[in-house]
Design an enzyme around this catalytic site. Structure first.
Site, PDB file in Angstrom:
ATOM      1  N   LYS A   1     -11.283  -0.631  -0.895  1.00 30.01           N
ATOM      2  CA  LYS A   1     -11.521   0.930  -1.045  1.00 30.01           C
ATOM      3  C   LYS A   1     -11.271   1.158  -2.305  1.00 30.01           C
ATOM      4  O   LYS A   1     -10.281   0.518  -2.962  1.00 30.01           O
ATOM      5  CB  LYS A   1     -10.966   1.707   0.244  1.00 30.01           C
ATOM      6  CG  LYS A   1      -9.470   1.328   0.670  1.00 30.01           C
ATOM      7  CD  LYS A   1      -9.079   1.742   1.639  1.00 30.01           C
ATOM      8  CE  LYS A   1      -7.631   1.769   2.031  1.00 30.01           C
ATOM      9  NZ  LYS A   1      -7.430   0.295   2.817  1.00 30.01           N
TER      10      LYS A   1
ATOM     11  N   ASP B   1      -5.983   2.381  -3.489  1.00 29.69           N
ATOM     12  CA  ASP B   1      -7.249   2.332  -2.653  1.00 29.69           C
ATOM     13  C   ASP B   1      -7.516   3.069  -1.877  1.00 29.69           C
ATOM     14  O   ASP B   1      -8.706   3.544  -1.322  1.00 29.69           O
ATOM     15  CB  ASP B   1      -7.458   0.828  -2.064  1.00 29.69           C
ATOM     16  CG  ASP B   1      -6.195   0.773  -1.143  1.00 29.69           C
ATOM     17  OD1 ASP B   1      -5.149   1.481  -1.138  1.00 29.69           O
ATOM     18  OD2 ASP B   1      -6.024  -0.329  -0.469  1.00 29.69           O
ATOM     19  N   ARG B   2      -6.709   4.148  -1.779  1.00 28.31           N
ATOM     20  CA  ARG B   2      -6.728   5.491  -0.974  1.00 28.31           C
ATOM     21  C   ARG B   2      -6.812   6.709  -1.681  1.00 28.31           C
ATOM     22  O   ARG B   2      -6.327   6.644  -2.839  1.00 28.31           O
ATOM     23  CB  ARG B   2      -5.462   5.559   0.156  1.00 28.31           C
ATOM     24  CG  ARG B   2      -5.506   4.442   1.057  1.00 28.31           C
ATOM     25  CD  ARG B   2      -4.420   5.031   2.269  1.00 28.31           C
ATOM     26  NE  ARG B   2      -4.271   3.896   3.000  1.00 28.31           N
ATOM     27  CZ  ARG B   2      -3.761   3.974   4.230  1.00 28.31           C
ATOM     28  NH1 ARG B   2      -3.323   5.190   4.704  1.00 28.31           N
ATOM     29  NH2 ARG B   2      -3.598   2.898   4.860  1.00 28.31           N
TER      30      ARG B   2
ATOM     31  N   ASP C   1      -0.879   1.485  -4.159  1.00 31.58           N
ATOM     32  CA  ASP C   1      -1.794   0.341  -4.758  1.00 31.58           C
ATOM     33  C   ASP C   1      -3.130   0.855  -4.961  1.00 31.58           C
ATOM     34  O   ASP C   1      -4.020  -0.003  -5.477  1.00 31.58           O
ATOM     35  CB  ASP C   1      -2.111  -0.840  -3.803  1.00 31.58           C
ATOM     36  CG  ASP C   1      -2.743  -0.503  -2.387  1.00 31.58           C
ATOM     37  OD1 ASP C   1      -2.525   0.683  -1.872  1.00 31.58           O
ATOM     38  OD2 ASP C   1      -3.559  -1.397  -1.774  1.00 31.58           O
TER      39      ASP C   1
ATOM     40  N   ASP D   1      -2.834   6.342  -3.156  1.00 29.64           N
ATOM     41  CA  ASP D   1      -1.642   5.605  -2.517  1.00 29.64           C
ATOM     42  C   ASP D   1      -0.758   4.622  -3.464  1.00 29.64           C
ATOM     43  O   ASP D   1      -1.354   4.351  -4.809  1.00 29.64           O
ATOM     44  CB  ASP D   1      -2.058   5.076  -1.118  1.00 29.64           C
ATOM     45  CG  ASP D   1      -2.732   4.029  -1.387  1.00 29.64           C
ATOM     46  OD1 ASP D   1      -3.517   3.727  -2.476  1.00 29.64           O
ATOM     47  OD2 ASP D   1      -2.823   3.132  -0.543  1.00 29.64           O
TER      48      ASP D   1
ATOM     49  N   SER E   1       0.987  -1.386   0.169  1.00 32.30           N
ATOM     50  CA  SER E   1      -0.080   0.024   0.014  1.00 32.30           C
ATOM     51  C   SER E   1       0.851   1.330   0.017  1.00 32.30           C
ATOM     52  O   SER E   1       1.679   1.414  -0.882  1.00 32.30           O
ATOM     53  CB  SER E   1      -1.044  -0.058   1.203  1.00 32.30           C
ATOM     54  OG  SER E   1      -1.928   0.895   1.106  1.00 32.30           O
ATOM     55  N   HIS E   2       0.573   1.990   1.071  1.00 31.69           N
ATOM     56  CA  HIS E   2       1.243   3.371   1.093  1.00 31.69           C
ATOM     57  C   HIS E   2       2.662   3.155   1.797  1.00 31.69           C
ATOM     58  O   HIS E   2       3.193   4.255   1.756  1.00 31.69           O
ATOM     59  CB  HIS E   2       0.343   4.179   1.940  1.00 31.69           C
ATOM     60  CG  HIS E   2       0.206   3.530   3.109  1.00 31.69           C
ATOM     61  ND1 HIS E   2      -0.591   2.535   3.627  1.00 31.69           N
ATOM     62  CD2 HIS E   2       0.656   3.890   4.558  1.00 31.69           C
ATOM     63  CE1 HIS E   2      -0.672   2.229   4.700  1.00 31.69           C
ATOM     64  NE2 HIS E   2       0.081   2.826   5.335  1.00 31.69           N
TER      65      HIS E   2
HETATM   66  C1  VG1 Z   1      -4.133   1.272   8.246  1.00 26.46           C
HETATM   67  C2  VG1 Z   1      -5.426   2.001   8.337  1.00 26.46           C
HETATM   68  C3  VG1 Z   1      -6.805   1.213   7.900  1.00 26.46           C
HETATM   69  C4  VG1 Z   1      -6.445   0.449   6.487  1.00 26.46           C
HETATM   70  C5  VG1 Z   1      -5.153  -0.185   6.543  1.00 26.46           C
HETATM   71  C6  VG1 Z   1      -4.737  -0.731   5.088  1.00 26.46           C
HETATM   72  O1  VG1 Z   1      -4.097  -0.013   9.080  1.00 26.46           O
HETATM   73  O2  VG1 Z   1      -5.330   2.505   9.610  1.00 26.46           O
HETATM   74  O3  VG1 Z   1      -7.631   2.173   8.096  1.00 26.46           O
HETATM   75  O4  VG1 Z   1      -7.561  -0.229   6.333  1.00 26.46           O
HETATM   76  O5  VG1 Z   1      -4.132   0.529   6.848  1.00 26.46           O
HETATM   77  O6  VG1 Z   1      -4.791   0.201   4.121  1.00 26.46           O
HETATM   78  P1  VG1 Z   1      -3.416  -0.217  10.306  1.00 26.46           P
HETATM   79  O7  VG1 Z   1      -3.607  -1.258  11.017  1.00 26.46           O
HETATM   80  O8  VG1 Z   1      -1.913   0.212  10.160  1.00 26.46           O
HETATM   81  O9  VG1 Z   1      -3.843   1.158  11.315  1.00 26.46           O
HETATM   82  V1  VG1 Z   1      -3.958   0.233   2.780  1.00 26.46           V
HETATM   83  O10 VG1 Z   1      -4.253   1.513   1.633  1.00 26.46           O
HETATM   84  O11 VG1 Z   1      -2.591   0.008   3.651  1.00 26.46           O
HETATM   85  O12 VG1 Z   1      -4.499  -1.301   2.088  1.00 26.46           O
HETATM   86 CO    CO Z   2      -3.587   1.203  -0.142  1.00 29.77          CO
END
Ligand code: VG1
Ligand code: CO
Length: 542
Positions: free
Chosen positions: A375, A280-281, A278, A276, A112-113
């Protein structure tokens, strides 16, 4: 061609909030990927001859992992694998493909990010037939399997050419390399009024979309510039890079500060947006006005009926527990259900499948709907565009109008990143132990009405999830929430979520950190943050 290869288990393959995430060198250990992927398939039944979708955000190690996954999938009896060209598919595009192909499931490769590159992060996540992340009962089974695995099955064959569209054979499995964007772009066309948005651009509407050198570049070029006629140059950093150019592909006010600065300047376009790693954000900033993800969820839910895909209205709204209550007020006014779930998109799947909710969101810049089971960053940008085109108002005007109608939830998240794990766990334990004694305590004007450890009972499948975040709730509706991140790969990250509701329109325009200052101070005091983490201040404020 199929070989059964002996292996020994790793003890650290427990999936977190969103799949298994580790540093690249961890994934590069002997049989690390093979063990995890075989454990996924060992936890599933009934996929002989079925279709598996495979793709990732293009980060470093994506290509190596895909070759392994394809060979293991073929050896385990999948009939067909569908892969985005170059191994690239955004997370929502994987979800959309699983659904439109009626596939058995899919494997998403992303952290992801989080930063990428040889020393960056990598991740593997399994998605089920509805297109969404596997629910906890599946991830628990996968983890259990990783602890006892003794062998994996793999096809011995040369690597598949994943850069050329078309069909190849890998053992008994067909591999189809497909365009990464086509299916997703077609889905977006069914949801939004592309003519209306095209007219807005033709009429002088301007925007910048920053793909942050990550996966959404190709999607944004096709959809925003080619299909919707946004000016060339609307998409910034549109070429995906394996290390995201050395940046965090995290669309927040810290890592996309240049976009914020642009939006606050007199050169601002009508809309600044970003996505972000991937895809989704999302980040939404209008001229002179940042929209918090929690507000964005509320505004989109209140206005979704303006877009063709949601013209019949919204059945219900779901938000993760730490997300602000702004959406609750919209649900109340619309007379629809509001569901509060633990953090992580996997908890929305059942509610969406059952038709109980149409729109979901998280405070961490995630919004989405029943069109997929993830998302979806570009979807949120397109819905904003459609709403802006329909209402012919600025982002700022729409937000002010929203606050005037529903009140404003001042909201901020303070992250203490990479703190010592033992200290973070001790903080949580100490706070959890003190919960019963907090009720009724007063701190100046603030009185604690309720303090608990959030637990969720899924109304669809009846499953229970405990220890999902410590909540301190005040008599005036304010909240402080504490939880540890489940996506980090180094030490622990403490997240503190702070919220206060303001109904009075005369008091809705304070700077957020000022408006929350008493609660912020209290967030330190109640949990002893400095004592347990040796940190005086958060590393990231969003
Ligand atoms: C974080 C965010 C959560 C989100 C997750 C995956 O998790 O708080 O809301 O669903 O990342 O998003 P955590 O456990 O680090 O708080 V992504 O865009 O990384 O797939
Ligand atoms: Co993401």
């Amino acid at each position: 061609m199929i070989k059964e290869i002996a292996t020994t288990p790793y003890s650290d393959q427990r999936p977190g909030t969103s799949g298994l995430r580790k540093k690249v060198p961890v994934f590069q250990q002997r049989h690390y990927v093979e063990n995890f992927v075989q454990s996924i398939f060992d936890s599933l039944t009934g996929f002989a001859g079925e279709t598996l979708v495979v793709g990732g955000d293009g980060r470093y190690y994506n290509r190596d992992a895909i070759q392994k996954i394809l060979k293991i999938a073929a050896a385990n009896g999948f009939g067909r694998a569908v892969v985005g060209r170059g191994g690239v598919l955004s997370t929502p595009a994987v979800s959309a493909l699983i659904r439109s192909l009626k596939a058995f499931g899919g494997v998403v490769l992303s952290a992801s990010h989080n930063p990428g590159g040889p020393d960056g992060d990598f991740g593997i996540k399994y998605n089920v037939a509805n297109g969404g992340p596997a629910p906890e009962k599946v991830t628990d089974a996968i983890y259990a399997r990783t602890r006892e695995i003794t062998s994996f099955r793999i096809v011995e064959a040369p690597d598949v050419d994943i850069d050329r569209l078309g069909v190849t054979q890998l053992g008994d499995m067909r591999v189809e390399i497909v365009d990464s964007v086509e299916n997703y772009a077609a889905l977006m066309q069914t949801l939004f009024d592309f003519d209306r948005i095209r007219d807005a651009f033709r009429g002088g509407f301007t925007m910048k979309f920053d793909a942050m050198s990550a996966v959404t570049g190709p999607y944004a070029h096709v959809i925003l510039e080619d299909m919707l006629g946004a000016a060339p140059g609307t998409v910034l950093n549109g070429a995906p890079l394996p290390d995201f150019g050395g940046h965090h592909p995290d669309p927040n006010l810290v890592h996309a500060k240049h976009l914020y600065d642009l939006a606050m300047s007199d050169r601002s376009p009508d809309l600044c947006a970003a996505s972000d790693g991937d895809g989704d954000r999302n980040l939404i900033i209008g001229r002179g006005r940042f929209v918090t993800p929690s507000d964005s969820l509320a505004v989109l839910a209140a206005n979704a009926h303006l877009a063709p895909g949601y013209r019949d209205g919204v059945a219900g709204i779901a938000r993760s527990m730490p997300t602000s209550g702004a959406a609750d007020r919209v649900a109340e006014k619309l007379g629809i259900g509001l569901y509060e779930t633990p953090t992580g998109w996997k908890f929305f799947g059942n509610l969406l499948d059952a038709g109980l909710v149409t729109i979901c969101g998280e405070e961490s810049a995630g919004t989405g709907s029943n069109h997929v089971r993830e998302k979806d960053g570009l979807w949120a940008v397109l819905l904003w565009l459609d709403v802006l085109a329909a209402r012919r108002q600025s982002v700022d005007a729409i937000l002010r109008d929203h606050w005037a109608t529903y009140g404003r939830n001042y909201y901020s998240r303070h992250d203490y990143e990479e703190v010592d794990s033992d200290g973070a766990n001790a903080l949580v334990k100490s706070l959890r132990d003190s919960l019963p004694s907090l009720k009724g305590k007063r701190f100046g004007a603030l009185e604690i009405a309720e303090a608990d450890d959030f637990a969720y009972h899924d109304p669809v499948d009846g499953s229970d999830s405990r220890n999902q975040g410590l909540r301190i709730m005040f008599a005036d509706g304010s909240r402080i929430v504490y939880r540890l991140s489940g996506t980090g790969t180094a030490g622990a990250t403490l997240r503190v979520y702070i919220e206060r509701y303001e109904a009075d329109p005369a008091k809705q325009f304070f700077e957020t950190q000022n408006a929350l200052s008493d609660l912020i101070a209290l967030s330190h005091e109640i949990a002893g943050i400095e004592r347990f983490t040796q940190r005086k201040a958060p590393s990231v404020i969003t």
